[in-house]
Design an enzyme around this catalytic site. Structure first.
Site, PDB file in Angstrom:
ATOM      1  N   TYR A 140       1.065  -1.227  -0.115  1.00 17.44           N
ATOM      2  CA  TYR A 140      -0.067   0.055  -0.100  1.00 17.44           C
ATOM      3  C   TYR A 140       0.885   1.176  -0.114  1.00 17.44           C
ATOM      4  O   TYR A 140       0.481   2.494  -0.331  1.00 17.44           O
ATOM      5  CB  TYR A 140      -0.779  -0.100   1.325  1.00 17.44           C
ATOM      6  CG  TYR A 140      -2.033  -0.719   1.148  1.00 17.44           C
ATOM      7  CD1 TYR A 140      -2.054  -2.207   0.948  1.00 17.44           C
ATOM      8  CD2 TYR A 140      -3.502  -0.353   1.204  1.00 17.44           C
ATOM      9  CE1 TYR A 140      -3.243  -2.884   0.847  1.00 17.44           C
ATOM     10  CE2 TYR A 140      -4.499  -0.830   0.969  1.00 17.44           C
ATOM     11  CZ  TYR A 140      -4.310  -2.415   0.821  1.00 17.44           C
ATOM     12  OH  TYR A 140      -5.778  -3.117   0.609  1.00 17.44           O
ATOM     13  N   LYS A 192       4.518 -15.197   2.807  1.00 18.23           N
ATOM     14  CA  LYS A 192       4.423 -16.008   1.723  1.00 18.23           C
ATOM     15  C   LYS A 192       6.010 -16.296   1.820  1.00 18.23           C
ATOM     16  O   LYS A 192       6.657 -15.781   0.905  1.00 18.23           O
ATOM     17  CB  LYS A 192       4.234 -15.519   0.688  1.00 18.23           C
ATOM     18  CG  LYS A 192       4.199 -16.091  -0.766  1.00 18.23           C
ATOM     19  CD  LYS A 192       3.116 -17.073  -0.997  1.00 18.23           C
ATOM     20  CE  LYS A 192       3.316 -17.899  -2.241  1.00 18.23           C
ATOM     21  NZ  LYS A 192       2.590 -19.179  -2.246  1.00 18.23           N
ATOM     22  N   ASP A 224      -1.355 -18.669   0.918  1.00 20.48           N
ATOM     23  CA  ASP A 224      -2.448 -19.300   0.301  1.00 20.48           C
ATOM     24  C   ASP A 224      -3.033 -20.506   1.027  1.00 20.48           C
ATOM     25  O   ASP A 224      -4.400 -20.750   0.954  1.00 20.48           O
ATOM     26  CB  ASP A 224      -1.737 -19.916  -0.953  1.00 20.48           C
ATOM     27  CG  ASP A 224      -0.489 -20.485  -0.961  1.00 20.48           C
ATOM     28  OD1 ASP A 224       0.213 -20.434   0.258  1.00 20.48           O
ATOM     29  OD2 ASP A 224       0.281 -21.144  -1.807  1.00 20.48           O
ATOM     30  N   ASP A 248      -5.923  -7.597   4.132  1.00 23.44           N
ATOM     31  CA  ASP A 248      -7.156  -6.854   3.364  1.00 23.44           C
ATOM     32  C   ASP A 248      -7.860  -8.204   2.681  1.00 23.44           C
ATOM     33  O   ASP A 248      -9.189  -8.299   2.893  1.00 23.44           O
ATOM     34  CB  ASP A 248      -6.594  -6.082   2.318  1.00 23.44           C
ATOM     35  CG  ASP A 248      -7.783  -5.427   1.589  1.00 23.44           C
ATOM     36  OD1 ASP A 248      -8.797  -5.075   2.141  1.00 23.44           O
ATOM     37  OD2 ASP A 248      -7.485  -5.448   0.395  1.00 23.44           O
ATOM     38  N   ASP A 252     -11.684 -10.091   4.294  1.00 17.31           N
ATOM     39  CA  ASP A 252     -12.873 -10.251   3.551  1.00 17.31           C
ATOM     40  C   ASP A 252     -13.500 -11.645   3.496  1.00 17.31           C
ATOM     41  O   ASP A 252     -14.558 -12.141   3.453  1.00 17.31           O
ATOM     42  CB  ASP A 252     -12.772  -9.626   1.977  1.00 17.31           C
ATOM     43  CG  ASP A 252     -13.075  -8.128   1.898  1.00 17.31           C
ATOM     44  OD1 ASP A 252     -12.898  -7.561   2.859  1.00 17.31           O
ATOM     45  OD2 ASP A 252     -13.621  -7.783   0.966  1.00 17.31           O
TER      46      ASP A 252
HETATM   47  C1  IPM Z   1     -10.375  -2.034   3.667  1.00 15.96           C
HETATM   48  C2  IPM Z   1     -10.649  -1.484   2.573  1.00 15.96           C
HETATM   49  C3  IPM Z   1      -9.521  -0.665   2.223  1.00 15.96           C
HETATM   50  C4  IPM Z   1      -8.152  -1.075   1.927  1.00 15.96           C
HETATM   51  C5  IPM Z   1      -9.986   0.217   1.041  1.00 15.96           C
HETATM   52  C6  IPM Z   1     -11.225   1.057   0.936  1.00 15.96           C
HETATM   53  C7  IPM Z   1      -8.675   1.222   0.705  1.00 15.96           C
HETATM   54  O1  IPM Z   1     -10.579  -2.674   1.526  1.00 15.96           O
HETATM   55  O2  IPM Z   1     -10.235  -1.316   4.680  1.00 15.96           O
HETATM   56  O3  IPM Z   1     -10.193  -3.430   3.856  1.00 15.96           O
HETATM   57  O4  IPM Z   1      -7.899  -1.782   1.136  1.00 15.96           O
HETATM   58  O5  IPM Z   1      -7.479  -1.273   3.074  1.00 15.96           O
HETATM   59 MG    MG Z   2     -10.756  -4.610   2.213  1.00 15.78          MG
END
Ligand code: IPM
Ligand code: MG
Length: 361
Positions: A140, A192, A224, A248, A252
């Site tokens: 990032y 990794k 992975d 990240d 999710d």
């Molecule tokens: C998160 C989001 C952010 C990230 C985006 C909105 C920049 O996906 O907080 O997980 O990638 O960190």
């Molecule tokens: Mg995210």
């Protein structure tokens, strides 16, 4: 008086923040907590108003606050902007400028949602893990970064840099071990190592740091494999420590263990004020329709009370109320179970949480 900077942002941001504020005002009244809310603009709306996703005034507001409550940023109208001018840049700049390197993403199944997840009950029942994501390093922020001419003269080349220093790894690892020590005393560090140099250093530094925490059991896992184990046997995890991009993605994925990404709260912490936000994005496709699930933001407000204001009873009151509302069968669209539940909208979900907080006290 605790000062809370409130940044609703774009898309569903204003709707979910409205509900979290309802809840915060209620617990403030019940527990005699003096809270002061100050709103700022960030993301796409800030680009439209001031030409930048993080106006200096919003930066000042956040730096002067005791905690920050954040909604979401982004939307299709800003998608064509270059990455360094997009709405997301506002959030990333805040994380970086405030030194919010530790991102806590608890993934705990609320029992009433056990049949909401696409995964089988016997796999997810009792899931209670925490993804600890490093938030100010890695791809990032690493330099060099950008798009330039390709070295072979044909077209362009996009570059991102994945870099971590010993200090950056050590400080997030220490947080991980401390959190694990207060939970089930198990830390899984995800990397990794078979491919990446940054992961080799990561694994070495985490292993070294573990010596300071003999009461915590450490294991290492390749990212992975981790993405597979999260689905195969999620209960084996307690604290999952990992770098920015892996965190990240894995968070999710982990959201589906508890039914919906609309349930996942987060806290980002460093040396200054903490920032609290749902892990989902701005969901522009459903913005303004009173359908978005406000619980991730309401649960983020609970984390704000716990970690920034050190008020555990107020935090617990919110979490218990959320559990009761779900137990009573109320659901937003994302966590709906046809036949068994009552479908409600965003505002009603906020109202019900408030009502159950009052009842619970
Ligand atoms: C998160 C989001 C952010 C990230 C985006 C909105 C920049 O996906 O907080 O997980 O990638 O960190
Ligand atoms: Mg995210």
């Amino acid at each position: 008086m605790a000062r809370i900077a409130v940044l609703p942002g774009d898309g569903v941001g204003p709707e979910i923040i409205r509900e979290a504020l309802k809840v915060l005002r209620q617990v403030a009244a019940l527990f005699g907590l003096p809270l002061q809310f100050q709103e700022g603009i960030v993301g796409g709306i800030a680009i439209d108003h001031c030409g930048t996703p993080l106006p200096p005034e919003t930066g000042r507001l956040c730096r002067a606050a005791d905690a920050i409550l954040f909604g979401a940023v982004g939307g299709p109208q800003w998608d064509s902007l270059p990455v360094d001018r997009r709405p997301e840049r506002g959030l990333l700049a805040l994380r970086k400028e405030l030194g919010l390197y530790a991102n806590l993403r608890p993934v705990k199944l609320f029992a009433p949602l056990v049949d909401t997840s696409p995964l089988k009950r016997e796999i997810i029942e009792g899931v209670d893990l925490l993804v600890l994501r490093e938030l100010t390093g890695g791809l990032y922020f690493g330099e060099p970064k950008g798009i330039g001419p390709a070295p072979d003269g044909k077209g362009e080349r996009g570059v991102d840099t994945l870099s971590y220093t010993t200090d950056e790894i050590e400080r997030i690892a220490r947080i991980g071990f401390k959190i694990a020590a207060q939970r089930r005393k198990r830390l899984t560090s995800v990397d990794k190592v078979n491919v990446l140099a940054s992961s080799q250093l990561w694994r070495r530094v985490v292993t070294e740091t573990a010596k300071e925490f003999p009461g915590v059991e450490l294991d290492h896992m390749l990212v992975d494999n981790c993405s597979m184990q999260l689905i195969r046997d999620p209960r084996r995890f307690d604290v999952v420590l990992t770098e920015n991009t892996f965190g990240d993605i894995l968070s999710d994925e982990a959201a589906m263990l508890v039914g919906s990404i609309g349930m996942l709260a987060s806290a980002s912490m460093g040396d200054g004020p903490g920032l609290y936000e749902p892990i989902h994005g701005s969901a522009p496709d459903i913005a303004g329709q009173d359908t978005v699930n406000p619980l991730a933001t309401i649960l983020s407000a609970a984390m704000l009370l716990r970690y920034s204001l050190h008020h555990e009873p107020a935090a617990a009151a919110i979490e218990t109320a959320v559990d009761r509302v779900l137990e009573a069968g109320y659901r937003t669209l994302d966590i709906r179970q046809p036949g068994h539940t009552v479908l409600i909208g965003t505002a009603q979900m906020g109202d019900l949480v408030v009502e159950h907080i009052v009842r619970g006290c």
